[in-house]
Design a protein around this motif. Structure first.
Motif, short mmCIF file in Angstrom:
data_model
loop_
_atom_site.label_atom_id
_atom_site.label_comp_id
_atom_site.label_asym_id
_atom_site.label_seq_id
_atom_site.Cartn_x
_atom_site.Cartn_y
_atom_site.Cartn_z
N MET A 328 0.89 -1.28 -0.04
CA MET A 328 -0.17 0.03 -0.20
C MET A 328 0.77 1.26 -0.11
O MET A 328 0.47 2.18 -0.73
CB MET A 328 -0.84 0.12 1.19
CG MET A 328 -2.20 -0.74 0.95
SD MET A 328 -3.10 -0.77 2.42
CE MET A 328 -3.27 0.85 3.00
N ILE A 329 1.91 1.33 1.00
CA ILE A 329 2.82 2.33 0.94
C ILE A 329 3.30 2.53 -0.42
O ILE A 329 3.55 3.72 -0.87
CB ILE A 329 3.83 2.34 2.07
CG1 ILE A 329 3.26 2.11 3.56
CG2 ILE A 329 5.03 3.31 1.96
CD1 ILE A 329 3.99 1.88 4.64
N GLN A 330 3.72 1.49 -1.06
CA GLN A 330 4.42 1.45 -2.24
C GLN A 330 3.69 2.20 -3.35
O GLN A 330 4.03 2.99 -4.24
CB GLN A 330 4.95 0.19 -2.52
CG GLN A 330 5.65 0.08 -3.95
CD GLN A 330 6.99 0.70 -4.00
OE1 GLN A 330 7.69 1.16 -2.84
NE2 GLN A 330 7.41 1.02 -5.14
N SER A 331 2.45 1.95 -3.41
CA SER A 331 1.25 2.32 -4.36
C SER A 331 1.08 3.68 -4.30
O SER A 331 0.88 4.53 -5.31
CB SER A 331 0.19 1.42 -4.66
OG SER A 331 -0.43 1.06 -3.57
N ILE A 332 0.88 4.22 -2.87
CA ILE A 332 0.67 5.43 -2.65
C ILE A 332 1.78 6.35 -3.26
O ILE A 332 1.63 7.43 -3.86
CB ILE A 332 0.63 5.76 -1.21
CG1 ILE A 332 -0.75 4.95 -0.56
CG2 ILE A 332 0.60 7.35 -0.75
CD1 ILE A 332 -0.93 5.12 0.89
N PHE A 357 8.55 -5.07 -5.84
CA PHE A 357 8.38 -3.75 -6.10
C PHE A 357 9.31 -3.00 -6.83
O PHE A 357 10.42 -2.63 -6.30
CB PHE A 357 8.08 -3.05 -4.96
CG PHE A 357 6.91 -3.69 -3.91
CD1 PHE A 357 5.64 -3.77 -4.24
CD2 PHE A 357 7.55 -4.52 -2.91
CE1 PHE A 357 4.76 -4.33 -3.15
CE2 PHE A 357 6.70 -5.10 -1.90
CZ PHE A 357 5.43 -5.19 -2.39
N PRO A 358 9.05 -2.66 -8.17
CA PRO A 358 9.78 -1.85 -8.94
C PRO A 358 10.19 -0.54 -8.28
O PRO A 358 9.34 0.18 -7.88
CB PRO A 358 9.05 -1.78 -10.34
CG PRO A 358 7.73 -2.38 -10.20
CD PRO A 358 7.73 -2.62 -8.76
N GLY A 359 11.65 -0.37 -8.48
CA GLY A 359 12.05 1.12 -7.80
C GLY A 359 12.37 1.26 -6.40
O GLY A 359 12.97 2.10 -5.91
N LEU A 360 11.85 0.28 -5.71
CA LEU A 360 11.98 0.22 -4.12
C LEU A 360 13.54 0.13 -3.86
O LEU A 360 14.01 -0.83 -4.02
CB LEU A 360 11.12 -1.01 -3.57
CG LEU A 360 11.15 -0.81 -2.04
CD1 LEU A 360 10.53 0.27 -1.45
CD2 LEU A 360 10.27 -2.08 -1.42
N ILE A 361 13.88 1.13 -3.12
CA ILE A 361 15.27 1.10 -2.65
C ILE A 361 15.44 0.31 -1.49
O ILE A 361 14.71 0.22 -0.42
CB ILE A 361 15.86 2.48 -2.59
CG1 ILE A 361 15.99 3.06 -3.84
CG2 ILE A 361 17.28 2.58 -1.82
CD1 ILE A 361 16.06 4.70 -3.88
N GLN A 362 16.63 -0.33 -1.14
CA GLN A 362 16.83 -1.26 -0.04
C GLN A 362 17.91 -0.69 0.88
O GLN A 362 19.24 -0.52 0.31
CB GLN A 362 17.01 -2.71 -0.20
CG GLN A 362 15.74 -3.25 -1.32
CD GLN A 362 16.05 -4.77 -1.39
OE1 GLN A 362 16.83 -5.43 -0.57
NE2 GLN A 362 15.34 -5.25 -2.40
N GLN A 363 17.76 -0.85 2.17
CA GLN A 363 18.75 -0.44 3.03
C GLN A 363 19.03 -1.50 4.30
O GLN A 363 17.49 -1.44 4.94
CB GLN A 363 18.61 0.91 3.62
CG GLN A 363 19.60 1.42 4.73
CD GLN A 363 19.27 3.04 5.22
OE1 GLN A 363 18.63 3.57 4.78
NE2 GLN A 363 20.02 3.32 6.27
N GLY A 364 19.87 -1.96 4.73
CA GLY A 364 19.79 -2.86 5.86
C GLY A 364 21.33 -3.56 5.85
O GLY A 364 21.99 -3.57 5.14
#
Ligand code: C2E
Ligand code: CA
Ligand code: CA
Ligand code: CA
Length: 382
Positions: A328-332, A357-364
């Motif tokens: 949901m956060i991603q689509s908003i 999720f295309p475009g989602l950046i990852q950190q961890g």
């Protein structure tokens, strides 16, 4: 926050009258500071339990009389108070000043617990207040003696390419070694030290951005800005000066603020963010989803990025509800044309889930733990 309060004046008079009713003629009310009052009660009861009960009754009456929503210029202001109580026996050897300080320590606790409450003083609070005071003093010296360190944690895209980094502060204590922010940021936030700390981190961040930019290897770096620092009168000018002195491309600087900033004077926050955004600097909402999430402010503010809090990422691969929340956060964000970063990516499962999720950046930790910034930049430039 009573800024610009005019139509509420009559309400305040009304509240004052109601408080006056609960007090007796031999009680004393003193104004200690602009919005701080001390009330001295001489209960006629004898037992400690009765005295305590009497104090609580009065304090609750005042608290509820003051808890008021004020409509003012189309905005609602919530008026609350924090009350601390110190009950002291007649034969105490405490000085009046000590008694007052104890009451103030309890009041401070009431405020830190969110306000609009009554708290009785306990010895453990004095101990904690002393520890905080000592820690704050040590931190002040640490800032002056250059013991703060800037660490960087990489942010990667779906293909594992580093697209940014976050600045995280560490305290290199000469005796205790590396201290994590969880231990000193809360204390820094209680005092004004957070402003000095954030300023130092901002300046160092810009220096690192400039270095990478000079070497034709530009990278965007995010830096955490505490609400206390953001609402400072000189914040906008500070950023302006920093951009000029470091000569960085402003879009390489990302300021991370939390949703807690939005419950402050919203108009002021919007105006400041717009001014800074017009300089080219980006904004990110940190720990998104854990605070006062309102779609209305997302639309009003110049936001470039949402950071999905790690508490949602942790169970997202296995928990359908968390997975849905991330989606949901991603689509908003997609609709509003805002980038998203997932925090706390620790495992392969996390990472694989998120690549949906295309475009989602990852950190961890999976992609890299926070590392000393100078060395990390140097390695990148090799
Ligand atoms: P934050 O802004 O939410 O930063 C993310 C925190 O998550 C960092 O903790 C980071 O080391 C940690 N983290 C990163 N990847 C993972 C992971 O895979 N798993 C887990 N469990 N944790 C991960 P850190 O560095 O201890 O910082 C804690 C908080 O202190 C930050 O939370 C931020 O709110 C505050 N902070 C740190 N540096 C600064 C600063 O320079 N100024 C201000 N105002 N606050 C700061
Ligand atoms: Ca952050
Ligand atoms: Ca965060
Ligand atoms: Ca945080």
């Amino acid at each position: 926050d009573a800024q610009g309060l005019q139509t509420g004046d009559s309400v305040l008079c009304e509240v004052g009258r109601r408080i006056a009713i609960v007090l007796r003629s031999d009680d004393t009310v003193a104004r200690l500071a602009a919005d701080e009052f001390a009330i001295l009660l001489f209960p006629r009861q004898q037992s400690l339990a009765d005295v305590t009960g009497h104090a609580l009754l009065i304090a609750e009456a005042i608290r509820s009389a003051l808890a008021h929503a004020l409509e003012c210029g189309g905005q609602t202001f919530l008026l609350t108070c924090s009350i601390g109580i110190r009950v002291f026996p007649a034969n105490t050897d405490e000085t009046p000043l000590q008694v007052l300080q104890s009451a103030d320590t309890a009041r401070h606790r009431a405020m830190l617990d969110g306000g609009n409450r009554v708290v009785f003083f306990e010895e453990s609070m004095a101990r904690q207040a002393r520890q905080h005071f000592e820690l704050a003093q040590a931190l002040q010296a640490a800032i002056e003696q250059n013991q703060l360190r800037l660490y960087l944690q990489p942010q990667v895209n779906g293909s594992g390419v580093v697209v940014g980094a976050e600045s995280l502060v560490r305290w290199e204590h000469p005796q205790r070694g590396l201290i994590l922010p969880a231990e000193f940021i809360p204390v820094a936030e209680e005092s004004r030290l957070i402003v000095a700390l954030d300023r130092w981190m901002l300046r160092r961040t810009c220096e690192l951005i400039a270095e990478m930019q000079r070497n034709a290897c530009p990278l965007r770096i995010s830096v955490n800005i505490s609400p206390r620092h953001f609402i400072e009168a000189g914040f906008v000018d500070d950023i302006q000066r920093l951009l000029e002195s470091s000569a960085i491309n402003p879009s390489l600087l990302m300021l991370e603020v939390t949703e807690s900033l939005m419950i402050r004077n919203m108009d002021d926050v919007v105006a400041k963010m717009k001014t800074i955004s017009a300089m080219g600097v980006c904004f990110s909402i940190d720990d998104f989803g854990t605070g006062y999430s309102s779609l209305a402010y997302l639309k009003r503010l110049p936001i470039h990025e949402l950071k999905i809090d790690q508490s949602f990422i942790r169970d997202a691969p296995a928990d359908a509800n968390d997975a849905l929340l991330v989606a949901m956060i991603q689509s908003i964000a997609t609709i509003l044309n805002i980038e998203t970063v997932a925090e706390g990516v620790e495992t392969r499962e996390h990472s694989e889930f998120l690549t949906r999720f295309p475009g989602l950046i990852q950190q961890g930790y999976l992609h890299g733990r926070p590392q000393p910034g100078t060395a990390w930049v140097k390695k990148r430039l090799e």
